[in-house]
Scaffold this motif. Sequence first.
Motif, short mmCIF file in Angstrom:
data_model
loop_
_atom_site.label_atom_id
_atom_site.label_comp_id
_atom_site.label_asym_id
_atom_site.label_seq_id
_atom_site.Cartn_x
_atom_site.Cartn_y
_atom_site.Cartn_z
N PRO A 127 -13.06 -15.24 -26.17
CA PRO A 127 -13.36 -14.03 -25.99
C PRO A 127 -14.21 -13.74 -24.61
CG PRO A 127 -14.06 -14.40 -28.28
CD PRO A 127 -13.49 -15.70 -27.66
N ARG A 128 -15.46 -14.50 -24.64
CA ARG A 128 -15.99 -14.80 -23.32
C ARG A 128 -16.39 -16.19 -23.01
NH1 ARG A 128 -21.15 -13.24 -23.95
NH2 ARG A 128 -21.78 -12.95 -21.76
N ALA A 129 -16.14 -16.95 -21.71
CA ALA A 129 -16.25 -18.24 -21.51
C ALA A 129 -17.08 -18.28 -20.04
CB ALA A 129 -14.89 -18.83 -21.70
N PHE A 130 -17.66 -19.35 -19.75
CA PHE A 130 -18.16 -19.44 -18.46
C PHE A 130 -18.16 -20.95 -18.08
CE2 PHE A 130 -21.78 -21.72 -18.93
CZ PHE A 130 -22.31 -21.79 -20.40
N LEU A 131 -17.99 -21.19 -16.73
CA LEU A 131 -18.04 -22.48 -16.05
C LEU A 131 -19.34 -22.84 -15.38
CD1 LEU A 131 -16.17 -24.72 -15.73
CD2 LEU A 131 -15.97 -23.82 -13.24
N ARG A 163 -24.52 -19.14 -22.12
CA ARG A 163 -24.47 -19.92 -23.33
C ARG A 163 -25.16 -19.05 -24.51
NH1 ARG A 163 -26.87 -25.38 -23.27
NH2 ARG A 163 -25.19 -26.63 -22.33
N ASN A 164 -26.70 -18.74 -24.02
CA ASN A 164 -27.14 -18.21 -25.11
C ASN A 164 -26.78 -16.70 -25.44
OD1 ASN A 164 -29.06 -20.20 -25.49
ND2 ASN A 164 -30.63 -19.25 -24.08
N SER A 165 -25.93 -16.20 -24.47
CA SER A 165 -25.09 -14.76 -24.72
C SER A 165 -23.90 -14.93 -25.59
CB SER A 165 -24.99 -14.22 -23.65
OG SER A 165 -23.64 -14.75 -22.82
#
Length: 212
Positions: A127-131, A163-165
């Motif tokens: 759903p949500r991801a980050f680099l 990450r905490n989100s």
Amino acid sequence: MRWTLVVPLKPLARAKSRLSATAGDGLRPGLALAFAQDTVAAVLACAAVRDVAVVTDDALAGRELSRLGARIVPDAPRAGLNAALAHAAGVVRTARPTSAVAALNADLPALRPDELARVLETAAEFPRAFLPDAADIGTTLLAAAPGVELRPVFGTDSRARHRNSGAVELTLDAVDSVRRDVDTGEDLRAALALGVGPRTAAVAARLLIPEQ
Ligand SMILES: Nc1nc2c(ncn2[C@@H]2O[C@H](COP(=O)(O)OP(=O)(O)OP(=O)(O)O)[C@@H](O)[C@H]2O)c(=O)[nH]1
Ligand SMILES: C=C(OP(=O)(O)O)C(=O)O
């Protein structure tokens, strides 16, 4: 899945302040623009990308980046980076309600379209991801699937904050160009070693070879 990318860019006169030891006031705005041009050109060459919106109030950057094919979204509500990204994500979703949206920094002059495509393909699984950025402290890309709010928390320690989100951290090999943001002179040398786009290469040549 094809993506709409949102690229934030501050006014060039204020951009890249941490590069002031490397590029004086005469060249730094041009260097910040060159980074953004090479970033946006690589994004537009990526097969996984449908379109790009640049969030900026800078008139020159707006002209140059729209010439490359980006849509320009004014910086609103003028309350900093995350507010601007959240607003712009809303604007692009008004036009394309079911679009997958990703925010990408404008300071990735070594960005390669194939590496960006791999990052977006993997992000599409969540759903949500980050680099995380090359330093493993910040973030270069935050992605939200169709129907999912972006909820950006870029800034100091944004890797931990994303990450905490609840966003999933992407741990891919061989996507160095998507992680290689340029904040300092050392970062610029690392980007040059990876291979930068033509606009950054031209400005960097003027930095390293002073005019007579
Ligand atoms: N539209 C918009 N973009 C922003 C804003 N603040 C930062 N950005 C952009 O967000 C990305 C990360 O920004 P920062 O690291 O805060 O700023 P920078 O210009 O890259 O570098 P420094 O001046 O050295 O902090 C860059 O692409 C910036 O141009 C803002 O208030 N509005
Ligand atoms: C705003 C960010 O980028 P920078 O490294 O340019 O500060 C971030 O990493 O969240």
